[in-house]
Design an enzyme around this catalytic site. Structure first.
Site, PDB file in Angstrom:
ATOM      1  N   GLU A 259      22.238 -18.539 -18.278  1.00 16.32           N
ATOM      2  CA  GLU A 259      20.771 -18.530 -18.364  1.00 16.32           C
ATOM      3  C   GLU A 259      20.304 -18.448 -16.920  1.00 16.32           C
ATOM      4  OE1 GLU A 259      17.405 -19.812 -17.354  1.00 16.32           O
ATOM      5  OE2 GLU A 259      18.118 -21.753 -18.096  1.00 16.32           O
ATOM      6  N   CYS A 298      12.697 -21.758 -14.769  1.00 19.79           N
ATOM      7  CA  CYS A 298      13.195 -20.422 -15.102  1.00 19.79           C
ATOM      8  C   CYS A 298      12.291 -19.743 -16.122  1.00 19.79           C
ATOM      9  CB  CYS A 298      14.625 -20.506 -15.625  1.00 19.79           C
ATOM     10  SG  CYS A 298      14.812 -21.635 -17.026  1.00 19.79           S
TER      11      CYS A 298
END
Length: 693
Positions: A259, A298
């Site tokens: 990720e 993120c």
């Protein structure tokens, strides 16, 4: 003297004795040294082997439900001591709200997976995937997919921005799958992850070898991994690419899921003009994503994609909201709503990337790159050169096609404003990001929402449709949830985390198994038609879970279906559908030979045929699943029922459990009339028989 941050390996706390090199970790606001970090002398290979042997054994002795109960206990242990975590979290630059997202969010993941594990997984060690696949005409050869735990260790490499949530959102599904974890937190905030692990260790709840912590670098990690191990990585796209290219991943069978950073977008619909609830919700969300965790997420909005005619209004509204709602300073100071970045190195990197965006045509329209005045703990304001502070920044690009706007990420309180004319243009701009974790769309126009969503879904792991109806209840653009997939294609890493039980299955191997009904029953703990069934003369409903066995069966007597029964049921229920009441119309239907019995009449009669009416271990019938009607039943036909104990699931925290029964209705010609599963709640232990007065 500043102490070294310890690691927890092989069941013991470990610190380096006299390392030649170490890293100083500093308070994000004041620059004071918090701890020193080094892994020099740490036995990484020994830690991994400890997980594969001791950890696998201790977790393998537990069922899914037993692991799920432990997850809840972990959550409660952390909740009792979370004030300690909050105090440390402020040193990372996190405000109280930021800490809530990280700490309470991580604890919430444990609670969520505890509940899901008990509701959605069996109380066993093997998970069955999908229906039975018949592979022979006589039913003697079947196929089935099953999930079993990977035999290795889950190594979880986490980013600096969420030291608690980032660790727990990976740990929870791995633990539930039965896979031991080695956590490697990012150095700048690793001391908070260490405190979290220390609480779990001191709780005494962790099975041996199930969780280890490495505080510091692991340069030879991949050389020590092998088939059966899995790496979960969160960090930069460039680092993920280099790790993914390692031979251990390419040819050695080590699973790797990533990720990574992504240039997430938020699209303002053409209908969401200034003054609409959608416009206001869009601006609130944009400012929140710029300032929450100082933009170090993120999932933060990096590209604000708005209609050309709304750009000036968006800039003005963002400027006003930041001025009104944002107080920059030390998180320990009263009234501060946005803290510093995690380190001065991060501050310098963010400003460097902002410079690149400016060189490529981005004009700063909100904020400044000058050192900001910040609120200190004594209530005064000052420019703090020791602190990692950056003002919220919004850059506007006149050229929305600028490559830099779609490829450069300043991982801080920074967003770029891009304009579009048509929804097709907006979708194309979203796609320019090369794959994102999330894109949000603010519109109250379903046609526009569907058009945009259909175009951009392939480029995103998650989409949020934001409008006046969900603005108050929405968890927001930047909030991954345990029950929804967290990940995204392309630049976002191509991996998946969370997503409920999907994340558990990432830590297991799906295997197609072929064999006889008897063998598949033994392997899965689920009775398969054709396997041995037992009728010992005692009604299965008289048996507690301690006495009941898979395959215990009752075959009922037969009952004839008369035309009068069909008509009575029709008038009593109001279901006078022509197939039950009109012979001519029913005969004209290609599915029926004439008037037929109601399917629900047959299921009701079936219950009367197999139920034992007296009080006993069976507490309640709480549902039917997978009901299918196969062969119509005409007046004059007879039916009988075969009821077989298919799956037994004790509940770890209750005095009862669930029994799934395989129910089959057949007619006088032994043809299959209906199949379904009956779900009952049954006492675990025998209870004294209740004698009617």
């Amino acid at each position: 003297m500043t102490e070294y941050l310890p690691s927890y390996v092989r069941g013991e706390w470990w610190t380096p004795s006299s390392p030649e090199r170490s890293t100083e970790v500093r308070d994000a606001s004041t620059g004071d040294v918090v701890t020193l970090v080094s892994t020099e002398g740490l036995d990484l290979a020994g830690a991994l082997e400890h997980a594969r042997s001791v950890g696998q054994k201790s977790l393998g002795a537990l069922t899914f439900h037993q692991r799920a109960v432990l997850l809840k206990q972990f959550a409660l242990a952390l909740t009792e001591r979370k004030d300690e975590l909050y105090a440390l979290s402020s040193r990372t630059g996190a405000t109280k709200n930021d800490s809530w997202v990280d700490i309470d969010g991580g604890i919430g993941v444990l609670f969520s997976y505890s509940g899901k594990g008990r509701r959605e997984l069996p109380n066993s060690r093997v998970h069955v995937d999908g229906p039975v696949e018949p592979l022979s005409k006589d039913g003697s050869f079947l196929g089935r997919h099953v999930y079993t735990t990977l035999p290795g260790v889950a190594v979880q490499i986490n980013a600096f921005n969420f030291p608690v949530w980032g660790s727990l959102e990976k740990f929870a599904p791995a633990f539930l799958a039965g896979m031991p974890t080695v956590v490697k937190p990012a150095t700048p905030t690793g001391y908070l992850a260490e405190a979290m692990v220390r609480i779990l260790v001191e709780s005494g709840l962790l099975p041996d070898g199930s969780l280890q912590l490495i505080s510091g670098s692991v340069p030879d990690l991949f050389e020590n991994l092998r088939l059966g191990d899995i790496v979960g990585f969160t960090g930069s796209a460039s680092t993920a690419e280099s790790l993914k290219a390692h031979p251990a991943v390419q040819t050695g069978g080590v699973r790797f899921t990533a990720e990574t950073d992504s240039i997430n977008a938020s699209v303002l619909g053409t209908d969401a003009v200034e003054g609409t609830p959608e416009f206001d919700a869009y601006v609130r969300q944009l400012v929140t994503e710029m300032t929450s965790k100082a933009g170090q997420k993120c999932t933060a909005i990096r590209r604000a994609i708005v209609p050309t005619g709304s750009a000036d209004a968006v800039v003005a509204a963002v400027q006003a909201r930041i001025a009104d709602k944002t107080v920059l300073g030390d998180p320990r100071a009263e009234g501060v709503t946005m803290g510093p970045l995690a380190s001065t190195a991060q501050r310098d990197e963010v400003l460097r990337q902002v410079g690149r965006l400016q060189t490529a045509g981005g004009r700063i329209v909100v904020g400044t790159t000058d050192a900001p005045e910040v609120r200190l703990t004594d209530g005064s304001t000052s420019v703090s050169p020791e602190g990692a502070f950056v003002s919220p920044l919004l850059l506007r690009f006149d050229d929305s096609q600028s490559d830099a706007a779609h490829s450069i990420e300043a991982f801080g309180p920074v967003s770029s404003l891009l304009t579009y004319d048509t929804t097709a243009d907006a979708a194309a701009l979203v796609a320019r990001g090369g794959g994102s974790l999330v894109t949000s769309i603010a519109t109250h126009d379903p046609v526009q929402a569907v058009d945009l969503a259909a175009r951009i879904a392939p480029f995103n792991g998650r989409m949020l449709l934001l409008d006046r109806d969900d603005a108050r209840s929405s968890t927001g653009h930047g909030s991954p949830l345990p029950n929804l997939v967290h990940g995204g294609p392309g630049r976002a890493g191509g991996g998946e985390e969370l997503g409920g039980i999907r994340a558990v299955l990432h830590h297991m191997q799906r295997t197609a198994v072929q064999g006889s009904p008897e063998m598949l029953t033994a392997l899965t703990g689920v009775w398969h038609a054709g396997a041995a069934a037992h009728s010992d003369g005692r009604h299965p409903f008289r048996k507690s879970l301690a006495e009941l066995r898979i395959g215990d069966q009752i075959v009922s007597a037969s009952r004839e279906v008369a035309l009068a029964d069909i008509e009575t049921f029709a008038h009593f229920t109001g279901d006078t559908f022509y197939a039950h009441m009109d012979e001519t119309a029913a005969a004209a239907n290609p599915f029926f030979p004439g008037r037929v019995a109601h399917g629900y009449l047959l299921v009701s009669w079936a219950a009367g045929l197999f139920v034992d009416p007296e009080p006993g271990p069976v507490l309640a019938n709480y549902g039917l699943e997978n009901l299918r009607f196969i062969t119509p039943v005409s007046p004059g036909d007879t039916i009988r029922v075969e009821l077989t104990a298919k799956q037994i699931t004790p509940r770890e925290t209750d005095e009862y459990g669930e029994v799934r029964w395989d129910a089959v209705i057949r007619n006088q010609s032994d043809e299959l009339v209906a199949t379904y599963d009956v779900l009952t709640l049954v006492n675990k232990e025998p209870t004294p028989e209740v004698v009617a007065a």
